[in-house]
Design an enzyme around this catalytic site. Structure first.
Site, PDB file in Angstrom:
ATOM      1  N   PHE A 103       0.847  -1.186   0.000  1.00 55.25           N
ATOM      2  CA  PHE A 103       0.000   0.000   0.000  1.00 55.25           C
ATOM      3  C   PHE A 103       0.883   1.236   0.000  1.00 55.25           C
ATOM      4  O   PHE A 103       1.718   1.410   0.882  1.00 55.25           O
ATOM      5  CB  PHE A 103      -0.936   0.031   1.217  1.00 55.25           C
ATOM      6  CG  PHE A 103      -1.861   1.220   1.181  1.00 55.25           C
ATOM      7  CD1 PHE A 103      -3.015   1.202   0.390  1.00 55.25           C
ATOM      8  CD2 PHE A 103      -1.568   2.375   1.890  1.00 55.25           C
ATOM      9  CE1 PHE A 103      -3.847   2.309   0.325  1.00 55.25           C
ATOM     10  CE2 PHE A 103      -2.401   3.482   1.824  1.00 55.25           C
ATOM     11  CZ  PHE A 103      -3.541   3.457   1.043  1.00 55.25           C
ATOM     12  N   ASP A 150       9.151   2.733   1.812  1.00 58.59           N
ATOM     13  CA  ASP A 150       7.981   3.461   2.276  1.00 58.59           C
ATOM     14  C   ASP A 150       7.849   3.198   3.774  1.00 58.59           C
ATOM     15  O   ASP A 150       7.372   2.142   4.198  1.00 58.59           O
ATOM     16  CB  ASP A 150       6.741   2.976   1.510  1.00 58.59           C
ATOM     17  CG  ASP A 150       5.461   3.667   1.969  1.00 58.59           C
ATOM     18  OD1 ASP A 150       5.454   4.255   3.067  1.00 58.59           O
ATOM     19  OD2 ASP A 150       4.459   3.594   1.231  1.00 58.59           O
ATOM     20  N   LYS A 206       2.277   9.911   8.486  1.00 56.44           N
ATOM     21  CA  LYS A 206       1.564   9.437   9.676  1.00 56.44           C
ATOM     22  C   LYS A 206       2.082  10.044  10.990  1.00 56.44           C
ATOM     23  O   LYS A 206       1.651  11.127  11.352  1.00 56.44           O
ATOM     24  CB  LYS A 206       1.542   7.910   9.714  1.00 56.44           C
ATOM     25  CG  LYS A 206       0.745   7.343   8.529  1.00 56.44           C
ATOM     26  CD  LYS A 206       0.060   6.040   8.813  1.00 56.44           C
ATOM     27  CE  LYS A 206      -1.060   5.770   7.836  1.00 56.44           C
ATOM     28  NZ  LYS A 206      -0.672   5.038   6.630  1.00 56.44           N
TER      29      LYS A 206
HETATM   30  C1  LIG Z   1      -0.933   5.387   5.172  1.00 55.05           C
HETATM   31  C2  LIG Z   1       0.083   4.972   4.186  1.00 55.05           C
HETATM   32  C3  LIG Z   1       0.280   5.678   2.978  1.00 55.05           C
HETATM   33  C4  LIG Z   1      -0.601   6.833   2.562  1.00 55.05           C
HETATM   34  O1  LIG Z   1      -0.503   7.928   3.412  1.00 55.05           O
HETATM   35  P1  LIG Z   1      -1.597   9.103   3.278  1.00 55.05           P
HETATM   36  O2  LIG Z   1      -1.133  10.119   4.279  1.00 55.05           O
HETATM   37  O3  LIG Z   1      -2.921   8.497   3.613  1.00 55.05           O
HETATM   38  O4  LIG Z   1      -1.548   9.594   1.900  1.00 55.05           O
HETATM   39  C5  LIG Z   1       1.290   5.259   2.137  1.00 55.05           C
HETATM   40  N1  LIG Z   1       2.076   4.218   2.448  1.00 55.05           N
HETATM   41  C6  LIG Z   1       1.923   3.523   3.597  1.00 55.05           C
HETATM   42  C7  LIG Z   1       2.842   2.384   3.900  1.00 55.05           C
HETATM   43  C8  LIG Z   1       0.910   3.857   4.494  1.00 55.05           C
HETATM   44  O5  LIG Z   1       0.751   3.143   5.610  1.00 55.05           O
END
Ligand SMILES: *Cc1c(COP(=O)(O)O)cnc(C)c1O
Length: 399
Positions: free
Chosen positions: A139, A224, A253
């Site tokens: 994700f 990420d 986050k």
């Molecule tokens: C939450 C998340 C995103 C997206 O972040 P947003 O602030 O919602 O755009 C991308 N990568 C990972 C691994 C995430 O947990």
């Protein structure tokens, strides 16, 4: 306002992207607790999906935001911004990055990472290198390009055609990864632990082999760390568990503790590919967000929260392991630090989540059969014991 009235407004005026939400509206929070409009108290084991790492309304974070808001909230990136420069310094001094760029969200940080990887090879005179390999079940966000990076069809299908240049391979399968590399490949992009995709861990040997492959083939390694970063897994950055360093990594986050801010971090040799005009943002790196980020980083680093995540996270995993021995429908307890998933044999995670809610515990799901726990990094052993008692009682109903 009463909950019913809020629900009515929401149904009438807000796009139905979140469907029937959990029927609650919070009024205030402190530490691990939230209170709803009826005064009922909750224990937050979700932390806004790994966002409120310091707990709710941490005094240092509140003070930093208040203080900056009273001075001024925003100015353009045409000007030098003190909290922005300071937050970049803190991130660089505590990671393998050489330079930082601030965004407003995780998806936007990942967009920046993808742009940086592409421009890096363009400026090296290799414009044919643009393809990025990511993992199935990953994700990476909800923008058009980050859904293309995301290895889950459900996020992509309604929005085709997707941004070209992404291929997906299965997790922990080095051969599949190796055979996906071709002359177009510019980078490999991974979450050190897949959060949304089910709390799936990357093997140590796999991650180390990926790093080696990147070095051999001249590819960039993008991590990420939007969910795994900033102490969540018991180290400040999850890449530290693997003894490797990414060329680019992204954060969001937890970094603002709830104030929206993301960060694109890169080694100097990559970062220098961005020259004036190549990338930008109106809000990204604004004084308010960066002041929040500074308060979060200061608290994480100087108040032992990363160590607490390691200690209480191990304890939580051990208590969940005990439950898995008691209940045969728990097949696995996965995670690191305070990023934890409980795998059930069937699709009961929503039912378990709802029952936890009734008992005053906020938890999440990562798919229909995985319960997801992401408490704030201030969580204590006592909080865990109380939660485990409640969860034990709930699971007993499924026997
Ligand atoms: C939450 C998340 C995103 C997206 O972040 P947003 O602030 O919602 O755009 C991308 N990568 C990972 C691994 C995430 O947990």
């Amino acid at each position: 306002m009463k909950l019913d009235e809020v629900i009515e407004l929401d149904k009438q005026y807000f796009m139905n992207t979140f469907g029937d939400r959990v029927p609650v509206c919070f009024e205030y929070g402190k530490g691990i607790n939230l209170w709803d409009t009826n005064g009922k108290k909750y224990y937050d084991f979700l932390a806004g999906i790994a966002v409120t790492a310091l707990g709710h309304s941490h005094p240092k974070l509140v003070a930093a935001i208040k203080e900056q808001a009273e001075k001024f909230i925003h100015c353009s990136n045409y000007y030098y911004i003190e909290p922005q420069a300071k937050l970049a310094k803190v991130l660089v001094e505590n990671s393998c990055a050489g330079k930082v760029f601030f965004s407003n969200s995780g998806a936007e940080a990942n967009e920046g990472a993808i742009k940086l990887a592409r421009i890096y090879f363009k400026k090296k005179g290799m414009p044919e290198k643009y393809e990025i390999i990511t993992l199935k079940n990953s994700f990476h966000g909800r923008t058009l390009t980050t859904i293309a990076a995301t290895g889950q069809e459900k996020f992509q299908k309604p929005f085709t055609p997707l941004t070209p240049g992404f291929v997906h391979v299965p997790l922990n399968d080095l051969e599949a990864l190796k055979s996906a590399v071709n002359e177009s490949t510019c980078a490999i992009m991974l979450e050190p632990i897949q959060g949304e995709g089910g709390v799936n861990l990357l093997d140590l040997e796999y991650m180390q082999a990926v790093k080696k492959l990147c070095e051999e083939k001249g590819l960039l390694l993008i991590l990420d760390e939007i969910q795994t970063g900033l102490g969540r897994t018991g180290k400040l950055f999850a890449y530290q568990h693997f003894g490797i360093e990414p060329d680019i990594f992204t954060l969001a986050k937890a970094i603002g503790g709830g104030f929206p801010i993301g960060a694109l971090c890169a080694k100097d040799f990559v970062a220098q590919a961005f020259e004036p005009g190549d990338h930008g943002s109106t809000y990204g790196g604004n004084p308010l967000g960066c002041s929040a980020g500074l308060a979060v980083m200061d608290t994480l680093i100087n108040e032992g929260l990363v160590e607490n995540a390691e200690k209480v996270g191990s304890y939580l995993l051990s208590k969940l392991d005990e439950l898995s021995k008691k209940y045969s429908f728990i097949t696995e307890v996965r995670g690191k630090g305070l990023l934890v998933g409980v795998q059930f044999t069937s699709d009961i995670s929503k039912k378990v989540k709802d029952l936890c809610f009734e008992k005053g515990y906020l938890v999440g799901m990562a798919g229909p059969s995985v319960l997801r726990l992401l408490p704030p990094l201030i969580v204590t052993v006592d909080d865990v014991n109380a939660f485990i008692d409640v969860l034990d009682g709930i699971l007993a109903e499924f026997v």
